[in-house]
Design an enzyme around this catalytic site. Structure first.
Site, short mmCIF file in Angstrom:
data_model
loop_
_atom_site.label_atom_id
_atom_site.label_comp_id
_atom_site.label_asym_id
_atom_site.label_seq_id
_atom_site.Cartn_x
_atom_site.Cartn_y
_atom_site.Cartn_z
N ASN A 47 -24.93 -25.70 6.63
CA ASN A 47 -24.28 -24.86 6.77
C ASN A 47 -22.73 -24.62 8.10
OD1 ASN A 47 -24.46 -22.38 8.67
ND2 ASN A 47 -26.54 -22.18 8.92
N ASP A 73 -32.87 -29.53 12.51
CA ASP A 73 -34.48 -29.16 12.00
C ASP A 73 -34.56 -28.11 12.17
OD1 ASP A 73 -34.24 -30.86 9.26
OD2 ASP A 73 -36.05 -29.77 9.13
N PHE A 105 -30.10 -14.83 9.95
CA PHE A 105 -30.82 -14.95 8.58
C PHE A 105 -32.25 -15.27 8.90
CE2 PHE A 105 -31.60 -19.69 9.11
CZ PHE A 105 -31.15 -19.51 11.26
N GLY A 106 -33.23 -15.96 7.74
CA GLY A 106 -34.41 -16.27 8.06
C GLY A 106 -35.84 -15.26 8.00
N PHE A 107 -36.95 -15.40 9.06
CA PHE A 107 -37.20 -14.98 9.81
C PHE A 107 -36.57 -14.37 10.84
CE2 PHE A 107 -39.94 -18.37 7.45
CZ PHE A 107 -40.71 -17.54 6.85
N LYS A 125 -28.49 -13.74 20.96
CA LYS A 125 -29.05 -14.17 19.89
C LYS A 125 -29.30 -16.17 20.74
CE LYS A 125 -31.19 -17.10 15.99
NZ LYS A 125 -30.95 -16.79 13.98
N HIS A 158 -33.69 -21.15 20.09
CA HIS A 158 -33.92 -22.79 19.32
C HIS A 158 -33.04 -23.64 19.69
CE1 HIS A 158 -34.21 -20.57 16.22
NE2 HIS A 158 -34.43 -21.03 15.50
P1 IMP Z 1 -33.28 -25.55 9.21
O1 IMP Z 1 -33.76 -26.82 9.45
O2 IMP Z 1 -32.70 -24.44 10.33
O3 IMP Z 1 -32.49 -25.21 8.46
O4 IMP Z 1 -34.15 -24.19 9.34
C1 IMP Z 1 -35.45 -23.84 8.30
C2 IMP Z 1 -35.46 -22.34 7.88
O5 IMP Z 1 -36.72 -22.19 9.40
C3 IMP Z 1 -35.12 -21.73 7.70
O6 IMP Z 1 -34.90 -21.06 5.95
C4 IMP Z 1 -35.44 -20.63 8.21
O7 IMP Z 1 -36.22 -19.48 7.18
C5 IMP Z 1 -35.66 -20.98 9.12
N1 IMP Z 1 -35.25 -20.71 10.92
C6 IMP Z 1 -34.99 -21.75 11.19
N2 IMP Z 1 -34.14 -20.93 12.33
C7 IMP Z 1 -34.02 -19.83 12.03
C8 IMP Z 1 -33.60 -19.21 12.89
O8 IMP Z 1 -32.79 -18.92 14.02
N3 IMP Z 1 -34.12 -17.50 12.54
C9 IMP Z 1 -34.60 -17.31 11.20
N4 IMP Z 1 -35.06 -18.21 10.80
C10 IMP Z 1 -34.63 -19.96 11.24
#
Ligand code: IMP
Length: 206
Positions: free
Chosen positions: A10, A72, A147-149, A180, A185
């Site tokens: 990313n 992560d 993105f994501g949730f 945000k 986190h």
């Molecule tokens: P990663 O380890 O940062 O790639 O996060 C793993 C998964 O957690 C992502 O594919 C999202 O589904 C979710 N996620 C982590 N951080 C976020 C955020 O800030 N917003 C929304 N979804 C998140």
């Protein structure tokens, strides 16, 4: 400047880390390990996942003097006993955020939290830092940013640098990235690492 490799796919995360860590004398560069599979361990703890990934990546560092960063994250929903947690990426890909809303349709317990663990390999040691953002799972998705949730997560009001912030019930996808970041986190996990880096005072810091 000392090289700090960030193992992530990313680019947005790399830009964020660069912004935070460059003033401390680190040249943050994206590390993409070619031709080697970095596996996600079957673990229910983000720290274990981050630690495993960093241990797998250390042998691929261009120089043993370089630093290495891995991060992560996941969404932990209280009514679902922490699901999707470490399986958030998989859950997003399979059931999506609408699937998560369906799982919660009969419950009024909406609390949950985003967690991020940043793991830093520096001078032969692994440093771990966790950032948490508490909030609620919305009754319905809203917003196009993020993105994501993000469209189903409403952060709780917080104090940041002595100032009170609230999204007034808006989801992460309803607010811009700068807004945000105050609740994030990921930002909190990185702040923890910055504290460690500050204490370690790299010799070539400028
Ligand atoms: P990663 O380890 O940062 O790639 O996060 C793993 C998964 O957690 C992502 O594919 C999202 O589904 C979710 N996620 C982590 N951080 C976020 C955020 O800030 N917003 C929304 N979804 C998140």
């Amino acid at each position: 400047m000392r090289k700090l490799w960030f193992m992530t796919g990313n680019r947005g995360k790399v830009a964020e880390a660069k912004h935070a860590l460059q003033p401390l004398g680190f040249d943050v560069v994206q590390l993409q390990v070619e031709g080697v599979e970095i596996s996600e361990p079957q673990a229910d703890d983000l720290e274990e996942v981050a630690r495993s990934k960093i241990e797998q990546a250390i042998p691929h560092l261009p120089s043993p003097d370089d630093a290495l960063l891995v991060e992560d994250a996941g969404l932990f929903v209280d009514a679902l006993h922490g699901f999707p947690g470490v399986y958030s990426a998989y859950a997003l890909k399979t059931i999506g955020f609408n699937g998560l809303l369906n799982l919660l349709q009969d419950t009024t317990q909406r609390t949950g939290s985003f967690h991020a663990v940043a793991a830093l390999w520096l001078d032969g040691k692994i440093h771990l830092s966790r950032g948490i953002c508490q909030g609620e799972i919305a009754m319905q998705a809203s917003g196009n940013d993020g993105f994501g949730f993000d469209p189903v997560f409403i952060p709780h009001p917080i104090q940041y640098n002595g100032i009170a912030y609230s999204t007034d019930g808006k989801t992460f996808a309803d607010v811009d990235m700068i807004e945000k970041e105050k609740f994030s986190h990921r930002r909190k996990a990185l702040d923890g690492l910055i504290q460690i880096l500050n204490e370690s005072k790299p010799a070539s810091s400028s």
